[in-house]
Design an enzyme around this catalytic site. Sequence first.
Site, PDB file in Angstrom:
ATOM      1  N   GLY A   7       0.813  -1.213   0.000  1.00  0.00           N
ATOM      2  CA  GLY A   7       0.000   0.000   0.000  1.00  0.00           C
ATOM      3  C   GLY A   7       0.841   1.255   0.000  1.00  0.00           C
ATOM      4  N   GLY A   8       2.058   1.159  -0.526  1.00  0.00           N
ATOM      5  CA  GLY A   8       2.996   2.285  -0.471  1.00  0.00           C
ATOM      6  C   GLY A   8       2.697   3.410  -1.427  1.00  0.00           C
ATOM      7  CE1 TYR A 180     -10.010  -0.951   8.113  1.00  0.00           C
ATOM      8  CE2 TYR A 180     -10.859   0.592   9.741  1.00  0.00           C
ATOM      9  CZ  TYR A 180      -9.811   0.108   8.981  1.00  0.00           C
ATOM     10  OH  TYR A 180      -8.574   0.677   9.102  1.00  0.00           O
ATOM     11  CE  LYS A 184      -6.428  -2.607   9.976  1.00  0.00           C
ATOM     12  NZ  LYS A 184      -5.575  -2.651   8.768  1.00  0.00           N
TER      13      LYS A 184
END
Length: 350
Positions: A7-8, A180, A184
């Site tokens: 996700g950079g 979500y 996580k």
Amino acid sequence: MRILVTGGAGFIGSHIVDDLIEAGHGVVVMDSLAPGVHLSAPTYLNPAARYVAADVGDVSAWRSALRGVDAVCHQAAKVGLGVDFADVRSYVADNDAGTAAGLWAMHKGGFDGRIVLASSMVVYGEGRYRCDEHGVVQAAPRTRGDLESARWEPRCPMCRAELRSETVAEDARLDPRNVYAATKVHQEHLCTAFAAEHDVPVTMLRYHNVYGPRMPRDTPYAGVAAIFRSALAGGRAPRVFEDGGQRRDFVHVRDVAHANVLALTAAASVTGPFNVASGDPHTIGEMATALASGFGPDGPVPEVVGGYRIGDVRHIVASADKARTQLGFTATVPFTDGMVEFAHAELRGT
């Protein structure tokens, strides 16, 4: 060091990439540049990094990207409350299955470096609460009836009195209240299981409300600060749900990136969960007002409209003590300064 950042190309990940490269580290970025997240390749991508365009569910891409790296910074995830429960499959695919694919590739490749996971405050559900009569209690989820009647504050499960919020520490019970949040928690558990079997250090950074340049604009998956910023930029008043008294900890993305760099590069590895927060909580209403001030006295004024979203929690503010004492992290961007800057910061188009 050579560090893989998943996700950079995204909001937080790109800032981490910049900071790592500035500090002299080699960086490999794995990012799908998915059309639902990026209309095109962002202009801010750091040319000193090596980019692998691949989804985190692609195990072959993981195995290629992992070659020669000393640490993994796993930022890639689908975030936010989403549209409705129909999003459940994409959240699980991106967050749970994507993390599992990476850990499988690390297992097969004999990876023995550090892992830093981007987690979230949402794993706690509601924050820590105290009843004047019964002390610290676990707040039950607010019911639709409570919310329809504008009873915003959580109630004591024993006497139904309104509760007072306190800061939540990392040893609090996990209590995810939406899809979500559930993903996580599962990411944390998967990484913890991997660490136990492979004797590698895993640091889980539980971000609070992150804001700043490169946030996505105009999407149901964006954070509340970006939603308000888009409204203000369009000449519309931000619509503040409930009574605006929901307390959060807004932490600037530059501070969050710094916390990641500390976890990745500390001389001695630090393990376990850490709240990444400013330690200076504010209400949603205060955030809207501070952000609006960046548009000048003639800009739109935030409107408190009532209403609610199922799955939202009332208050969640963190204790930042553990990150300060064990990770050496202290946020440096003041709330008002950060919000005024954010009023005119570059956002990422989607």
